[in-house]
Design a protein around this motif. Structure first.
Motif, PDB file in Angstrom:
ATOM      1  N   UNK B  17       0.853  -1.183   0.000  1.00  0.00           N
ATOM      2  CA  UNK B  17       0.000   0.000   0.000  1.00  0.00           C
ATOM      3  C   UNK B  17       0.886   1.230   0.000  1.00  0.00           C
ATOM      4  N   UNK B  18       0.778   2.057   1.065  1.00  0.00           N
ATOM      5  CA  UNK B  18       1.588   3.269   1.095  1.00  0.00           C
ATOM      6  C   UNK B  18       2.856   3.078   1.927  1.00  0.00           C
ATOM      7  N   UNK B  19       2.972   1.925   2.577  1.00  0.00           N
ATOM      8  CA  UNK B  19       4.139   1.673   3.409  1.00  0.00           C
ATOM      9  C   UNK B  19       5.286   1.109   2.577  1.00  0.00           C
ATOM     10  N   UNK B  20       6.421   1.780   2.667  1.00  0.00           N
ATOM     11  CA  UNK B  20       7.562   1.291   1.904  1.00  0.00           C
ATOM     12  C   UNK B  20       8.347   0.283   2.730  1.00  0.00           C
ATOM     13  N   UNK B  44      12.523  -6.094   6.760  1.00  0.00           N
ATOM     14  CA  UNK B  44      12.355  -6.338   5.332  1.00  0.00           C
ATOM     15  C   UNK B  44      13.107  -7.542   4.784  1.00  0.00           C
ATOM     16  N   UNK B  45      13.794  -8.289   5.662  1.00  0.00           N
ATOM     17  CA  UNK B  45      14.563  -9.447   5.172  1.00  0.00           C
ATOM     18  C   UNK B  45      13.674 -10.461   4.459  1.00  0.00           C
ATOM     19  N   UNK B  46      12.590 -10.841   5.160  1.00  0.00           N
ATOM     20  CA  UNK B  46      11.707 -11.856   4.595  1.00  0.00           C
ATOM     21  C   UNK B  46      11.009 -11.325   3.349  1.00  0.00           C
ATOM     22  N   UNK B  63       3.352  -3.334  -4.377  1.00  0.00           N
ATOM     23  CA  UNK B  63       3.899  -2.737  -5.599  1.00  0.00           C
ATOM     24  C   UNK B  63       5.411  -2.796  -5.574  1.00  0.00           C
ATOM     25  N   UNK B  64       5.958  -3.197  -6.690  1.00  0.00           N
ATOM     26  CA  UNK B  64       7.391  -3.413  -6.753  1.00  0.00           C
ATOM     27  C   UNK B  64       7.976  -2.649  -7.933  1.00  0.00           C
ATOM     28  N   UNK B  65       9.104  -1.975  -7.690  1.00  0.00           N
ATOM     29  CA  UNK B  65       9.824  -1.376  -8.812  1.00  0.00           C
ATOM     30  C   UNK B  65      11.289  -1.760  -8.693  1.00  0.00           C
TER      31      UNK B  65
END
Lengths: 317, 253
Positions: B17-20, B44-46, B63-65
């Motif tokens: 969502x809006x959380x990076x 964020x490791x997993x 969402x991935x970039x």
């Protein structure tokens, strides 16, 4: 009052709490007492029929209140035939919808569709009955039954004149009515399947299809069976809609076109005329049998559904 | 293309969502080596691990970039077959998750869905995979028994055997021994070192000693970023970043 305060004063901290607990407990006992009383009353009131008719009641095919012949087999048959037909039609449909909702549908689509499917269960059964009688039955008579007897008429199920109303109509109406049950319960069962099972499959390079069919559904199988049994319980006991479209005949026929009667419909149709003892007792015995069957089915179904949430039994090797 | 590099990640960002959750992650994973990902919970490791076989695709609103190259091919590119990708990049999960069926069927599962039907061939694959996962001797007499009857450590090795049976190139491990006792953990670690001969392994672990014991290189994650990435020996003996040192010496996390 803070949490600390409450903790110090024990579980039933005040008089009002005790009173409230007592009051709600009385309500619980009352409802259990009522249910028990009902079973007892059904049992007592059907004793005359059991004594007079014995096993003949279950296997006899003659139902003639005027001559005091009471054989309930046609109704047992009609109930089973219409309910089984309903399940055969509703199970694939209901499970298919459940799979779509639980596994495939995007979330924004899932909620409204679930809601609408469950709404089907909220429609009063008399509405289904009216629709079945005035819309579905003529359609069956004019379109479906001629087609079936032409193409599948070699099967005994599709022989004889098609009146529209009959076991086929009852089975169809019941199918529509139990789809929400199958869908809602199966969907919950599928959603209770732990995600690690799906991920394990996907991480092996399985497709969505393989994951659903070979991991998710096998894991939830007992719960899905439970959903179907729950639906069977509903179909067996459904009264109004089935009564309106089944044709109310006292005969047994293998043909799905033939009119018949269910256990529920014979009670609904003839309770007003049951003016003397044995007739009334016979109807009550039917009610008792129906009650016991649906009770057992419901218990079995709930146990099966619960098992999925707990997970597969760990077997000691 | 560098033959020694199996996976190359560049400028990877991931949002729930809006959380990076991942910020500009850049890392090169060496072929046939063990790369450990360490860092405090929720760093964020997993999430990163799961981008490598696109398992995050299943989560709504992700969402991935950026770029993830597997042997030079962008796994988020248009031509990528996700199912084939996941066969190449397998995963072992935090909690052992065998299927509720027999030991044999668990291992034979992958080969079966990928088209191996012949019984004798399946028998071979099952035995070899279980041997490679150091489980064969313990289960060879109970292949028909339920996998649910195995101990936690055996279940986890079964999950590894199940994975080896589909012959992946990369094995992702998400805290594979966190739910296991010390002896089972030791077994798993030995196994991981042996698997390095043939597979590229990326392992997430909360256990610093484990990272130090098994891995060749280590990446330290903090708040969705890689703070430091170097040879394991360097990370654990002379880290360059103060935050890395604080973490490995147990000052936070």
């Amino acid at each position: 009052m803070t949490f600390e305060d409450r903790k110090g004063r024990g579980r039933y901290s005040s008089r009002s709490d005790r009173l409230f607990t007592g009051l709600t407990l009385v309500m619980v006992v009352a409802i259990l007492f009522l249910a028990g009383l009902m079973v007892l009353q059904l049992l007592v009131a059907s004793i005359p029929a059991m004594q007079a008719l014995g096993w003949h009641f279950l296997v006899g095919m003659d139902w003639d209140p005027v001559h005091e012949h009471f054989g309930a087999l046609p109704f047992i048959y009609g109930t089973l035939a219409s309910s089984l037909l309903a399940l055969i039609l509703a199970a694939p449909l209901g499970i298919g919808v459940a799979i779509f909702l639980a596994e495939l549908a995007p979330p924004w689509f899932r909620a409204p569709v679930s809601f609408m499917v469950e709404l089907l269960a909220a429609i009063p059964s008399v509405v289904y009955g009216v629709w079945g009688l005035f819309v579905m039955a003529p359609w069956l008579r004019n379109m479906v039954q001629p087609w079936l007897s032409e193409h599948l008429g070699f099967l005994p199920f599709f022989q004889g004149p098609g009146f529209g109303v009959g076991i086929l109509a009852a089975g169809l109406i019941l199918a529509i009515m139990v789809v929400p049950t199958i869908t809602a319960v199966s969907r919950d069962v599928l959603m209770a399947v732990p995600n690690h099972q799906r991920e394990a499959m996907l991480a092996l390079g399985a497709t969505k299809w393989e994951t659903t069919w070979k991991a998710v559904i096998p894991y939830g199988r007992s719960g899905i069976v439970g959903a179907i049994i729950l639906a069977l319980g509903r179909a067996l006991g459904e009264t109004m809609a089935a009564t309106m479209v089944i044709g109310n005949s006292l005969d047994i026929s293998i043909s799905l076109f033939a009119p018949a009667n269910t256990m529920a419909s014979i009670i609904a149709n003839s309770y007003a005329e049951a003016t003397y003892g044995l007739h009334a007792a016979a109807l009550i015995e039917i009610a008792l049998i129906l009650f016991v069957i649906t009770l057992i089915l419901n218990i079995v179904a709930r146990l099966l559904v619960r098992r999925v949430a707990i997970g597969p039994v760990r077997m000691e090797a | 293309m560098d033959q020694e590099i199996k996976i190359e990640v560049d400028n990877l960002n991931l949002y729930y969502g809006s959380l990076q959750a991942l910020k500009d992650v850049r890392i090169q994973v060496s072929r046939k080596a063990i790369t450990a990902l360490i860092g405090p919970s929720g760093c964020g490791k997993t999430t990163f691990l799961r981008t490598l076989n696109r398992l995050n695709d299943l989560i709504d609103g992700v969402q991935i970039s950026g770029q993830v190259l597997l042997d030079g091919e962008d796994i988020y590119g248009n031509g990528m077959d996700v199912v084939r990708l996941r066969k190449r990049v397998g995963m072992v999960f935090q909690k052992p998750n065998p299927f509720p069926m027999s030991v044999y069927d668990n291992v034979a599962y992958g080969p079966r869905i990928h088209g191996t039907r012949k019984r004798s061939r399946l028998d071979e694959i099952v035995e070899k995979s279980l041997r490679d996962a150091a489980l064969w001797d313990e289960v060879k007499d109970r292949l028909k028994g339920s996998a649910m009857g195995l101990s936690g450590g055996q279940q986890q090795r079964l999950c590894i055997a199940r994975l080896l049976a589909v012959e992946p190139e990369v094995i992702l491990m998400d805290e594979p021994s966190s739910a296991l006792d010390p002896i089972s953990t030791l077994h798993i670690e030995e196994l991981i070192r042996e698997l390095k001969e043939r597979y590229t392994i990326v392992i997430v672990t909360h256990n610093m000693q484990q990272a130090a014991r098994v891995s060749d290189s280590t990446a330290f994650f903090l708040n969705g970023q890689i703070i430091e990435y170097d040879a394991t020996e360097v990370i654990f003996t002379r880290p360059r970043d103060q935050r890395t040192e604080d973490y490995i010496t147990g000052r936070f996390g």
